[in-house]
Design a protein around this motif. Structure first.
Motif, PDB file in Angstrom:
ATOM      1  N   GLN A  13       0.834  -1.199   0.000  1.00 16.77           N
ATOM      2  CA  GLN A  13       0.000   0.000   0.000  1.00 16.77           C
ATOM      3  C   GLN A  13       0.871   1.252   0.000  1.00 16.77           C
ATOM      4  O   GLN A  13       2.024   1.235   0.461  1.00 16.77           O
ATOM      5  N   PRO A  88       2.140   5.311  -5.484  1.00 18.75           N
ATOM      6  CA  PRO A  88       1.647   4.555  -6.651  1.00 18.75           C
ATOM      7  C   PRO A  88       2.532   4.755  -7.888  1.00 18.75           C
ATOM      8  O   PRO A  88       2.690   3.815  -8.684  1.00 18.75           O
ATOM      9  N   THR A  91       5.275   2.251  -8.910  1.00 17.33           N
ATOM     10  CA  THR A  91       4.933   0.968  -9.517  1.00 17.33           C
ATOM     11  C   THR A  91       5.704   0.762 -10.806  1.00 17.33           C
ATOM     12  O   THR A  91       5.660   1.600 -11.710  1.00 17.33           O
ATOM     13  N   THR A 122       4.464  -3.205  -7.027  1.00 15.72           N
ATOM     14  CA  THR A 122       3.167  -2.583  -7.258  1.00 15.72           C
ATOM     15  C   THR A 122       2.729  -1.875  -5.980  1.00 15.72           C
ATOM     16  O   THR A 122       2.674  -2.493  -4.914  1.00 15.72           O
ATOM     17  N   SER A 124      -0.286   0.220  -4.297  1.00 16.37           N
ATOM     18  CA  SER A 124      -1.706   0.546  -4.424  1.00 16.37           C
ATOM     19  C   SER A 124      -2.025   1.820  -3.653  1.00 16.37           C
ATOM     20  O   SER A 124      -1.430   2.096  -2.608  1.00 16.37           O
TER      21      SER A 124
END
Length: 125
Positions: A13, A88, A91, A122, A124
């Motif tokens: 996250q 994010p 990523t 990744t 999020s």
């Protein structure tokens, strides 16, 4: 020639942390400058961080400065990238690379001779 293998990627996250590792197959790793690059879908590969053979010289992209820390353990033939406060936009597939010249740490992909296969990160929102 040296083989490089990245690990430590995954899903996290925003605001979280990950630590990437890059294991080298040969002890000549200790004489190489090393770099981390990343490539997001639809974008060109971009420089993230680099370190000289003896850790005396490091360089970071402005986008990761203050959040990412690159280090190496020559006794273990391993390179690290500690990534904190992930966003994010971090990523991407992250690649480690080796420069036989040793240093100073280069920021351009063409300066590197060997590349790993990459590990997916990744983040999020």
């Amino acid at each position: 020639q040296v083989q490089l293998e990245e690990s430590g990627g995954g899903l996290v996250q925003a605001g979280g942390s990950l630590r990437l590792s890059c294991a080298a197959s040969r002890r000549t790793f200790s004489s190489y400058a090393m770099g981390w690059f990343r490539q997001a879908p639809g974008k060109e590969r971009e420089f993230v961080a680099a370190i000289s053979w003896n850790s005396g010289n490091t360089a970071y992209a402005d986008s990761v400065k203050g959040r990412f820390t690159m280090s190496r353990d020559n006794a273990k033939n391993t390179l690290y990238l500690q990534m904190n406060s992930l966003k994010p936009e971090d990523t991407a597939v992250y690649y480690c690379a080796a420069d036989r010249r040793g240093g100073p740490a280069g920021i351009r992909a063409y300066e590197y001779d060997y590349w790993g296969q990459g590990t997916q990160v990744t983040v999020s929102s």
